[in-house]
Motif scaffolding. Structure first.
Motif: not given
Length: 331
Positions: A282-302
């Motif tokens: 039943s799971i159709d999304r994976y939430d990687l969490g915090n997208a507010n900090l630029e360094p985290l966003a750079h890593y998770k967007s890959k």
């Protein structure tokens, strides 16, 4: 519209099939009540029909009462209201939202100068305007979510950036393995996460006692993934929690000089399991969490995840002070 306080059992029966966070489950709320204390479960009724839910920690200290959903210091980024309107029509949905908001604010005396109100909403609560109209501050925040409905592991891996794909390949070539673990592995993940956060000056507030309680209580709603060398040495790990339709990064994934591409492989195995494990059907999304900090966003967007907004509602700047104070009280 009238508000009633629900039991944990009634709350579990009232939850809709989808559209709520892992923090809304009765299992999580029971754990939270054991550690944060004072969890109140509010249900909004139009006549006999339950149309809205809100869990919150209600704490009175000195001359002020704080209503917070979720409470800070427990690793829960989103909670807030759940709406269950009986009509799909936009106007009627807006009426339910407005009336439930007004009834909640009146029930908790949110406009009282001695009441402090703070809510971090789920991504499925998309219309915070009734709180804005009532005079509360509304701010947007972002989390990264990877949509996994109607796709395949091959397509998902191809959607990763070249860096992420290379990381997965290099980890496999290096003989790194990923498996699911138990309570001892959860402790290793927690210790690595806490150490790294403290090294970064974050003073990680989540306690091991609370984390252990989650691992022991949530059952199928939590998994601990561990990456090890070919010789069986711990490299990294990620603890994942689940609602009915999403998996969420909770703890771990800390990068060190010696764990190489273990984290890329960990995220990939978590995603693979969501796509192929019948128990996670039943799971159709994976939430990687915090997208507010630029360094985290750079890593998770890959991982080709998309930034999804959610809303922070609070009674004013004083709420920021109370949140800091509440962490001191809780720990």
């Amino acid at each position: 519209m009238h508000i009633e306080t629900l039991t944990f059992s009634d709350w579990g029966k009232a939850l809709p099939a989808t559209g709520f966070e892992w923090s809304h489950t009765p299992e999580t709320l029971r754990v939270l009540d054991r550690h944060a204390k004072d969890v109140c479960l509010y249900g909004g009724y139009k006549g006999q029909q339950l149309v809205g839910l809100l869990p919150a920690v209600v704490r009175t200290e000195l001359f002020a009462t704080a209503i917070i959903s979720p409470p800070p210091g427990f690793g829960i980024p989103q909670m807030g209201p759940i709406l269950m309107p009986t009509s799909p029509k936009q106007r009627k949905r807006e009426i339910v939202n407005k009336e439930f908001t007004q009834a909640i604010l009146e029930t908790v005396a949110a406009h009282d100068p001695c009441t402090l109100f703070g809510v971090s909403c789920s991504t499925t609560y998309t219309d915070p305007r009734p709180y804005l109209w009532a005079g509360f501050d509304v701010e947007s925040r972002f989390t990264y979510q990877l949509a996994l409905r109607s796709t395949t592991p091959k397509r998902v891996l191809q959607s990763f950036s070249r860096e992420a794909r290379r990381g997965v390949h290099n980890a496999e070539e290096a003989g790194i393995t990923v498996s699911q673990g138990g309570i001892e592995d959860a402790r290793a993940v927690y210790d690595a996460h806490r150490t790294r956060r403290n090294e970064q000056g974050d003073n990680y507030p989540v306690s091991w006692e609370y984390t252990r309680d989650l691992v022991e209580t949530l059952g199928d709603r939590i998994r601990v993934y561990v990456a090890e060398t070919a010789a069986g040495a711990f490299l990294s790990g990620i603890t994942v929690v689940y609602s009915n339709d999403k998996g969420y990064f909770f703890q771990g994934g800390t990068r060190t000089e010696r764990n190489g591409n273990a984290n890329e492989l960990l995220h990939w195995r978590i995603i693979e399991d969501i796509l192929t494990d019948p128990e996670l059907g039943s799971i159709d999304r994976y939430d990687l969490g915090n997208a507010n900090l630029e360094p985290l966003a750079h890593y998770k967007s890959k991982y080709d995840a998309e930034p999804v907004p959610h809303y922070l509602i609070k009674s004013g700047k004083l709420m920021d002070i109370v949140q800091k104070a509440y962490e001191i009280i809780a720990y």
